[in-house]
Design an enzyme around this catalytic site. Structure first.
Site, short mmCIF file in Angstrom:
data_model
loop_
_atom_site.label_atom_id
_atom_site.label_comp_id
_atom_site.label_asym_id
_atom_site.label_seq_id
_atom_site.Cartn_x
_atom_site.Cartn_y
_atom_site.Cartn_z
N CYS A 1 0.84 -1.20 0.00
CA CYS A 1 0.00 0.00 0.00
C CYS A 1 0.88 1.25 0.00
O CYS A 1 1.85 1.33 0.75
CB CYS A 1 -0.89 -0.02 1.24
SG CYS A 1 -1.75 1.52 1.56
N HIS B 1 0.36 -7.12 14.50
CA HIS B 1 -0.14 -6.94 13.14
C HIS B 1 0.99 -7.03 12.13
O HIS B 1 2.11 -6.56 12.38
CB HIS B 1 -0.86 -5.59 13.02
CG HIS B 1 -1.67 -5.46 11.78
ND1 HIS B 1 -1.14 -5.04 10.58
CD2 HIS B 1 -2.99 -5.71 11.53
CE1 HIS B 1 -2.10 -5.02 9.66
NE2 HIS B 1 -3.22 -5.42 10.21
N GLU C 1 1.60 -5.46 9.37
CA GLU C 1 2.15 -4.17 8.94
C GLU C 1 3.17 -3.66 9.96
O GLU C 1 4.26 -3.21 9.61
CB GLU C 1 1.03 -3.15 8.75
CG GLU C 1 1.54 -1.77 8.34
CD GLU C 1 0.44 -0.73 8.32
OE1 GLU C 1 0.74 0.45 8.61
OE2 GLU C 1 -0.73 -1.08 8.03
N THR D 1 -1.10 2.38 9.50
CA THR D 1 -2.02 3.11 8.62
C THR D 1 -3.49 2.92 9.00
O THR D 1 -4.31 3.80 8.74
CB THR D 1 -1.83 2.68 7.16
OG1 THR D 1 -2.03 1.26 7.04
CG2 THR D 1 -0.42 3.01 6.69
N CYS E 1 -4.75 6.09 7.20
CA CYS E 1 -5.47 5.91 5.94
C CYS E 1 -6.79 6.67 5.98
O CYS E 1 -7.65 6.38 6.82
CB CYS E 1 -5.71 4.42 5.71
SG CYS E 1 -6.74 4.06 4.28
N SER F 1 -8.77 -9.67 10.52
CA SER F 1 -8.70 -8.30 10.00
C SER F 1 -8.75 -7.27 11.12
O SER F 1 -9.73 -7.19 11.85
CB SER F 1 -9.86 -8.05 9.02
OG SER F 1 -9.97 -6.68 8.72
N ASN G 1 -8.95 -4.07 10.68
CA ASN G 1 -9.97 -3.09 10.31
C ASN G 1 -11.35 -3.54 10.77
O ASN G 1 -12.13 -2.76 11.34
CB ASN G 1 -9.99 -2.90 8.79
CG ASN G 1 -8.91 -1.96 8.31
OD1 ASN G 1 -8.49 -1.07 9.04
ND2 ASN G 1 -8.44 -2.17 7.10
#
Length: 207
Positions: free
Chosen positions: A65, A93, A95, A132, A160, A188, A190
């Site tokens: 990303c 996580h 990331e 993000t 983000c 996830s 998110n």
């Protein structure tokens, strides 16, 4: 062979579908041979692992990303300039795990909550970068607290906008309905964050 470094996204149905088309999910560079194609997922990859893959002759397809790339660059920049780096996010996580390798372990710390921040030994010059998909609230709280604890503070907003807009929309819906279903992969971040935020408004929120 076409490999992906870890699941491309946290959606098990999509990952299973892609595996059925021939994509192979890997987590060890030893599985890669000269000329093999490796997709770097949106969460990014450690520069050390990337170096290993290139040394083994892999063809890299970089799907990182752009905002994650920005976070990678900012951490590297802060480290070069001599700042202690605080990375706001979830330590487990994918990331965050990749971002941690963009500065030496002694120069970067993960902050997942305000209580976590309180236990850290801070230097005089501190730089802040966020995962993000983190919420804006934690960034605001951490920056507000750091202003009074350090001599010099440098903050990069790597949040983000799409994630923030989706959260705002979900919270609006939670105020208007009697039951809210948040659909997404169990792994996830998110999805979990949407569920927890909406549940604060509407207890009848389920993932």
């Amino acid at each position: 062979p076409l490999y992906s470094w870890g699941p491309l996204i946290h959606n098990p149905q999509v990952v299973t579908f892609l595996e059925g088309k021939g994509l192979r999910v890997i987590s060890d560079s030893i599985q890669v041979q000269q000329g093999d194609r490796v997709v770097i997922r949106s969460h990014g990859i450690s520069p050390l692992i990337l170096q290993e893959l290139k040394a083994r002759g892999a063809q890299i397809i970089d799907a990182t990303c752009p905002l994650v790339k920005k976070a990678q660059d900012r951490i590297s920049e802060l480290n070069r300039e001599g700042y202690q780096v605080l990375l706001l996010g979830d330590h487990t996580h994918a990331e965050v795990q990749a971002l941690l390798d963009y500065a030496p372990p002694s120069r970067i710390k993960v902050v997942s909550s305000m209580s976590n921040l309180g236990s850290l030994d801070l230097e005089k010059r501190v730089g802040v970068v966020s995962q993000t998909t983190q919420g804006e609230a934690l960034l605001r709280e951490v920056v507000g607290a750091l202003v009074f604890r350090v001599d010099e503070l440098k903050v990069f907003n790597t949040l983000c906008d799409f994630t923030a807009a989706r959260l705002a929309a979900a919270l609006k819906v939670a105020k208007e309905v009697g039951l809210l279903l948040v659909v997404g992969g169990r792994e996830s971040a998110n999805t979990g964050r949407l569920r927890d935020a909406c549940r604060e408004i509407l207890s009848a929120t389920y993932q």
